[in-house]
Design a protein around this motif. Sequence first.
Motif, PDB file in Angstrom:
ATOM      1  N   LYS A 236      22.829 -23.429 -44.442  1.00 48.41           N
ATOM      2  CA  LYS A 236      23.303 -24.736 -43.979  1.00 48.41           C
ATOM      3  C   LYS A 236      23.002 -25.847 -44.987  1.00 48.41           C
ATOM      4  O   LYS A 236      23.773 -26.800 -45.130  1.00 48.41           O
ATOM      5  CB  LYS A 236      22.667 -25.090 -42.634  1.00 48.41           C
ATOM      6  CG  LYS A 236      23.049 -24.164 -41.499  1.00 48.41           C
ATOM      7  CD  LYS A 236      22.327 -24.542 -40.219  1.00 48.41           C
ATOM      8  CE  LYS A 236      22.658 -23.592 -39.080  1.00 48.41           C
ATOM      9  NZ  LYS A 236      21.919 -23.941 -37.841  1.00 48.41           N
TER      10      LYS A 236
ATOM     11  N   LEU B 188      33.783 -29.325 -35.011  1.00 45.98           N
ATOM     12  CA  LEU B 188      32.734 -30.348 -34.959  1.00 45.98           C
ATOM     13  C   LEU B 188      31.349 -29.718 -34.974  1.00 45.98           C
ATOM     14  O   LEU B 188      30.422 -30.249 -35.605  1.00 45.98           O
ATOM     15  CB  LEU B 188      32.909 -31.220 -33.712  1.00 45.98           C
ATOM     16  CG  LEU B 188      34.181 -32.074 -33.668  1.00 45.98           C
ATOM     17  CD1 LEU B 188      34.259 -32.840 -32.348  1.00 45.98           C
ATOM     18  CD2 LEU B 188      34.226 -33.035 -34.847  1.00 45.98           C
ATOM     19  N   SER B 189      31.191 -28.588 -34.303  1.00 43.55           N
ATOM     20  CA  SER B 189      29.912 -27.886 -34.308  1.00 43.55           C
ATOM     21  C   SER B 189      29.577 -27.373 -35.702  1.00 43.55           C
ATOM     22  O   SER B 189      28.418 -27.459 -36.150  1.00 43.55           O
ATOM     23  CB  SER B 189      29.958 -26.722 -33.312  1.00 43.55           C
ATOM     24  OG  SER B 189      28.764 -25.979 -33.347  1.00 43.55           O
TER      25      SER B 189
ATOM     26  N   LEU C 253      30.675 -28.621 -38.593  1.00 45.65           N
ATOM     27  CA  LEU C 253      30.360 -29.774 -39.442  1.00 45.65           C
ATOM     28  C   LEU C 253      28.953 -30.296 -39.157  1.00 45.65           C
ATOM     29  O   LEU C 253      28.225 -30.693 -40.067  1.00 45.65           O
ATOM     30  CB  LEU C 253      31.388 -30.888 -39.233  1.00 45.65           C
ATOM     31  CG  LEU C 253      32.830 -30.561 -39.637  1.00 45.65           C
ATOM     32  CD1 LEU C 253      33.734 -31.761 -39.404  1.00 45.65           C
ATOM     33  CD2 LEU C 253      32.909 -30.097 -41.088  1.00 45.65           C
ATOM     34  N   SER C 254      28.575 -30.281 -37.889  1.00 45.38           N
ATOM     35  CA  SER C 254      27.232 -30.720 -37.515  1.00 45.38           C
ATOM     36  C   SER C 254      26.170 -29.791 -38.102  1.00 45.38           C
ATOM     37  O   SER C 254      25.117 -30.241 -38.572  1.00 45.38           O
ATOM     38  CB  SER C 254      27.102 -30.775 -35.996  1.00 45.38           C
ATOM     39  OG  SER C 254      25.795 -31.147 -35.604  1.00 45.38           O
ATOM     40  N   SER C 255      26.462 -28.486 -38.109  1.00 40.27           N
ATOM     41  CA  SER C 255      25.480 -27.519 -38.597  1.00 40.27           C
ATOM     42  C   SER C 255      25.224 -27.663 -40.087  1.00 40.27           C
ATOM     43  O   SER C 255      24.135 -27.340 -40.573  1.00 40.27           O
ATOM     44  CB  SER C 255      25.933 -26.092 -38.278  1.00 40.27           C
ATOM     45  OG  SER C 255      27.047 -25.724 -39.054  1.00 40.27           O
TER      46      SER C 255
ATOM     47  N   SER D  84      35.939 -28.577 -30.714  1.00 38.55           N
ATOM     48  CA  SER D  84      34.479 -28.528 -30.652  1.00 38.55           C
ATOM     49  C   SER D  84      33.936 -27.495 -31.635  1.00 38.55           C
ATOM     50  O   SER D  84      32.814 -27.637 -32.144  1.00 38.55           O
ATOM     51  CB  SER D  84      34.027 -28.191 -29.224  1.00 38.55           C
ATOM     52  OG  SER D  84      34.560 -26.942 -28.805  1.00 38.55           O
TER      53      SER D  84
ATOM     54  N   GLN E 169      25.147 -30.529 -41.621  1.00 37.76           N
ATOM     55  CA  GLN E 169      24.721 -31.926 -41.769  1.00 37.76           C
ATOM     56  C   GLN E 169      25.877 -32.853 -42.173  1.00 37.76           C
ATOM     57  O   GLN E 169      25.721 -33.768 -42.974  1.00 37.76           O
ATOM     58  CB  GLN E 169      23.579 -32.053 -42.783  1.00 37.76           C
ATOM     59  CG  GLN E 169      22.298 -31.327 -42.403  1.00 37.76           C
ATOM     60  CD  GLN E 169      22.177 -29.965 -43.044  1.00 37.76           C
ATOM     61  OE1 GLN E 169      22.366 -29.815 -44.247  1.00 37.76           O
ATOM     62  NE2 GLN E 169      21.849 -28.955 -42.255  1.00 37.76           N
ATOM     63  N   HIS E 170      27.056 -32.564 -41.620  1.00 41.77           N
ATOM     64  CA  HIS E 170      28.247 -33.396 -41.826  1.00 41.77           C
ATOM     65  C   HIS E 170      28.616 -33.536 -43.299  1.00 41.77           C
ATOM     66  O   HIS E 170      29.123 -34.585 -43.724  1.00 41.77           O
ATOM     67  CB  HIS E 170      28.058 -34.773 -41.185  1.00 41.77           C
ATOM     68  CG  HIS E 170      27.805 -34.698 -39.706  1.00 41.77           C
ATOM     69  ND1 HIS E 170      28.801 -34.469 -38.786  1.00 41.77           N
ATOM     70  CD2 HIS E 170      26.645 -34.785 -38.996  1.00 41.77           C
ATOM     71  CE1 HIS E 170      28.274 -34.433 -37.571  1.00 41.77           C
ATOM     72  NE2 HIS E 170      26.970 -34.614 -37.670  1.00 41.77           N
TER      73      HIS E 170
END
Length: 221
Positions: free
Chosen positions: A139, A171-172, A174-176, A168, A178-179
């Motif tokens: 990540k 988005l999940s 991308l979140s993982s 979702s 750290q965008h």
Amino acid sequence: MANSNEMTINLVVLGRTQTGKSAAGNSLLGSSDFESHRSPSSVTTCCSLGRSCRISGIIRRNGCELALCIRVLDTPSYPHSALSKEQVRDTVSSALAHHFGEEGLHLALLVLRADLPLCPDESDHAIQFLQELLGPTWKDFTAVLLTHADKAEEAGFTEEAYLHSASSTLLSLLSSVQHKYIFLDNQKSIIKEERVIVLRKLLNFIRQNKYRVLLLKHSKE
């Protein structure tokens, strides 16, 4: 880093067939090193390393301008129309160790198409492949390249509107990471100004990661 006046960043592009991996690599390099065209089967069957010319005017350190060199490893797609998952993984792992074994990898770029939805199964397979290839800290060393952003724009989506409407699953993901994501316009990415913007974003991701590199050794079971 080659010397105190030059910085080299090592990148690898990963993704499914026809996402635009090789084209994205060419855009980053400012060249046409990698074969890229539409095809009913996977185009890239082996890994290939491309290196940019020295680029000025992008990065400074201690008040002095540094020349920037980009090295990009193009890879076979996963899934692949002719190679098994194990063949792709071993090929990429071996190439990473061969080309970046001493200096390390700065970023793996997971290439996705902005004009196609990301399904849960596709995301799960990509994450599993990244984990197997890069290890538990994947990540920290992964960013997402959303290609064909020009087609999303033609459909009336700004980047903000696109992310607001995204699944979702995306988005999940991308979140993982750290965008760490970049929209890449396949029509404009070869233009110098567009390329500079993309390279500066990549450098910012590397800076946020404190210029750490991922050292990978190839071990075939």
